[in-house]
Design a protein around this motif. Sequence first.
Motif, mmCIF file in Angstrom:
data_model
loop_
_atom_site.group_PDB
_atom_site.id
_atom_site.type_symbol
_atom_site.label_atom_id
_atom_site.label_comp_id
_atom_site.label_asym_id
_atom_site.label_seq_id
_atom_site.Cartn_x
_atom_site.Cartn_y
_atom_site.Cartn_z
ATOM 1 N N PHE A 114 1.266 -1.306 -0.201
ATOM 2 C CA PHE A 114 -0.291 -0.213 0.091
ATOM 3 C C PHE A 114 0.706 1.236 0.192
ATOM 4 O O PHE A 114 1.192 2.145 0.647
ATOM 5 C CB PHE A 114 -0.905 0.108 1.191
ATOM 6 N N VAL A 115 0.693 1.573 -1.097
ATOM 7 C CA VAL A 115 1.890 3.223 -1.727
ATOM 8 C C VAL A 115 1.480 4.353 -1.301
ATOM 9 O O VAL A 115 -0.025 4.168 -2.332
ATOM 10 C CB VAL A 115 2.880 2.926 -2.570
ATOM 11 N N SER A 116 2.032 5.538 -0.259
ATOM 12 C CA SER A 116 1.384 6.274 -0.245
ATOM 13 C C SER A 116 2.321 7.676 -0.137
ATOM 14 O O SER A 116 3.084 7.591 0.854
ATOM 15 C CB SER A 116 -0.140 6.772 0.291
ATOM 16 N N PRO A 117 1.687 8.589 -0.503
ATOM 17 C CA PRO A 117 2.344 9.728 -0.161
ATOM 18 C C PRO A 117 2.316 10.409 1.363
ATOM 19 O O PRO A 117 1.528 10.319 1.794
ATOM 20 C CB PRO A 117 2.659 11.169 -1.519
ATOM 21 N N GLY A 118 3.331 10.543 1.709
ATOM 22 C CA GLY A 118 4.195 11.641 3.045
ATOM 23 C C GLY A 118 3.781 12.931 3.311
ATOM 24 O O GLY A 118 2.706 13.353 3.645
ATOM 25 N N HIS A 119 4.980 13.297 2.238
ATOM 26 C CA HIS A 119 4.798 14.721 2.362
ATOM 27 C C HIS A 119 6.215 15.082 1.202
ATOM 28 O O HIS A 119 6.944 14.237 0.352
ATOM 29 C CB HIS A 119 5.635 15.172 3.864
ATOM 30 N N ARG A 120 4.986 16.885 0.494
ATOM 31 C CA ARG A 120 6.340 16.795 -0.366
ATOM 32 C C ARG A 120 6.525 16.084 -1.862
ATOM 33 O O ARG A 120 7.656 16.118 -2.898
ATOM 34 C CB ARG A 120 7.281 17.457 -0.512
#
Length: 218
Positions: free
Chosen positions: A179-185
């Motif tokens: 499960f890949v999701s952006p964290g920040h920037r």
Amino acid sequence: MDTSTPAPDYARLRQQQRDLAAQVELVDAFQGLPGRIAGVDTGFEEGGSITRSAAVLLDGQSLQPLHSALARRPTALPYIPGLLSFRELPAALEALAQLPAPPALVMVDGHGIAHPRGLGIAAHLGVLTGLPSIGIGKSRLVGDYEEPGPQRGDHSPLLFKGRQVGWVLRSKPRCKPLFVSPGHRVSVAQCLPLVVACLAGYRLPEPTRLADRLASRR
DNA sequence: GCGACAG
DNA sequence: ATCTTGTCGC
């Protein structure tokens, strides 16, 4: 006298997450593959009383490890779904700070914005350090999705509350998806190709896989 | 009230 | 996450 630790105020921690989530930026801070990528993961020792985090710095091109660091701390909180970052971040940040050079991107074992309040450990780490980050979860916390195809690289969007918060990626045939999701920037669109570029024949991308070996096994 | 629930 | 060896299948 009472030497015990005061009971954690979980409602406060959740409010803190809502406040920090407002600072998350989902715009790409760089283009292409970063020169230095860090992987972070946490394990436990002594039946859980000791938290052990590992940070590994890799060359973004060769994916070869350049440096690694370990940090141990007394475990301060129990595991509570949704509040994982408050339990693992202290040791994780300490390990990350021990690296000889700052990475241009950090990949964390756990979710990014695919979280009840939009602040999984990867997003939390990103906001506190200001570094671009991506969350790599091994199981679902929130969101709906269609099972991705069987081939390496097959993927499907992860939807939560009417918006796409990440992807479900088949990183290796016959293995449960990531499960890949952006964290920040980092944008939702770019977090997927960045993780795929770090795959080297294993279910986990190199940054997280190497950090996991140091935090848990060996 | 019931079910879900990162590591 | 962690307790735990070998074993079945691709």
